[in-house]
Write an enzyme that holds these catalytic residues in place. Structure first.
Site, PDB file in Angstrom:
ATOM      1  N   HIS A   1       2.115   6.633   4.086  1.00  0.00           N
ATOM      2  CA  HIS A   1       1.508   7.881   4.524  1.00  0.00           C
ATOM      3  C   HIS A   1       2.060   8.238   5.890  1.00  0.00           C
ATOM      4  O   HIS A   1       2.832   7.476   6.486  1.00  0.00           O
ATOM      5  CB  HIS A   1      -0.027   7.787   4.533  1.00  0.00           C
TER       6      HIS A   1
ATOM      7  N   HIS B   1       2.463   5.902   9.020  1.00  0.00           N
ATOM      8  CA  HIS B   1       3.531   4.914   9.148  1.00  0.00           C
ATOM      9  C   HIS B   1       4.697   5.437   9.973  1.00  0.00           C
ATOM     10  O   HIS B   1       5.503   4.649  10.475  1.00  0.00           O
ATOM     11  CB  HIS B   1       4.042   4.498   7.762  1.00  0.00           C
TER      12      HIS B   1
ATOM     13  N   LYS C   1       0.847  -1.190   0.000  1.00  0.00           N
ATOM     14  CA  LYS C   1       0.000   0.000   0.000  1.00  0.00           C
ATOM     15  C   LYS C   1       0.886   1.245   0.000  1.00  0.00           C
ATOM     16  O   LYS C   1       2.057   1.180   0.366  1.00  0.00           O
ATOM     17  CB  LYS C   1      -0.899   0.013   1.243  1.00  0.00           C
TER      18      LYS C   1
END
Length: 103
Positions: free
Chosen positions: A27, A30, A24
């Site tokens: 962003h 994280h 994924k």
């Protein structure tokens, strides 16, 4: 003795942090576990411990398996040599979301 902390036996400590799902898009969320893990590692090093910092990227086999299966069925040309030249990360995220929705 640092900051009047009692002396304790020094240990080898592993701090494993972050573990983003690399299937994924990254962003700012994280970063939270990375910042916390780094703060803990610095604290332990300050106390004199030997710290091994690991940034584990997580298990991505299922996500990429779903993505490859979806692409085989929907856009097989994308898996051919050079087929990914015109595919960006946003496209892969969209494909992954569609593959996950079919699950």
């Amino acid at each position: 003795q640092r900051l009047a902390l009692p002396s304790k036996p020094k240990e080898r400590i592993v701090v494993d942090y972050s573990s983003p799902n690399i299937a994924k898009e990254m962003h700012v969320g994280h970063l939270r576990s990375t910042v916390i893990g780094d703060a803990l590692a610095r604290l332990l090093e300050f106390q004199g411990h030997s710290v091994l910092r690991l940034n584990h990227v997580g298990d991505w086999g299922t996500q990429f398996g779903m993505l490859i299966t979806y692409l085989r069925e929907v856009a097989p040309a994308a898996l051919a040599d050079g087929g990914m030249d015109n595919v960006d990360l946003g496209d892969l995220v969209t494909f992954y979301k569609k593959a996950k929705a079919r699950r």
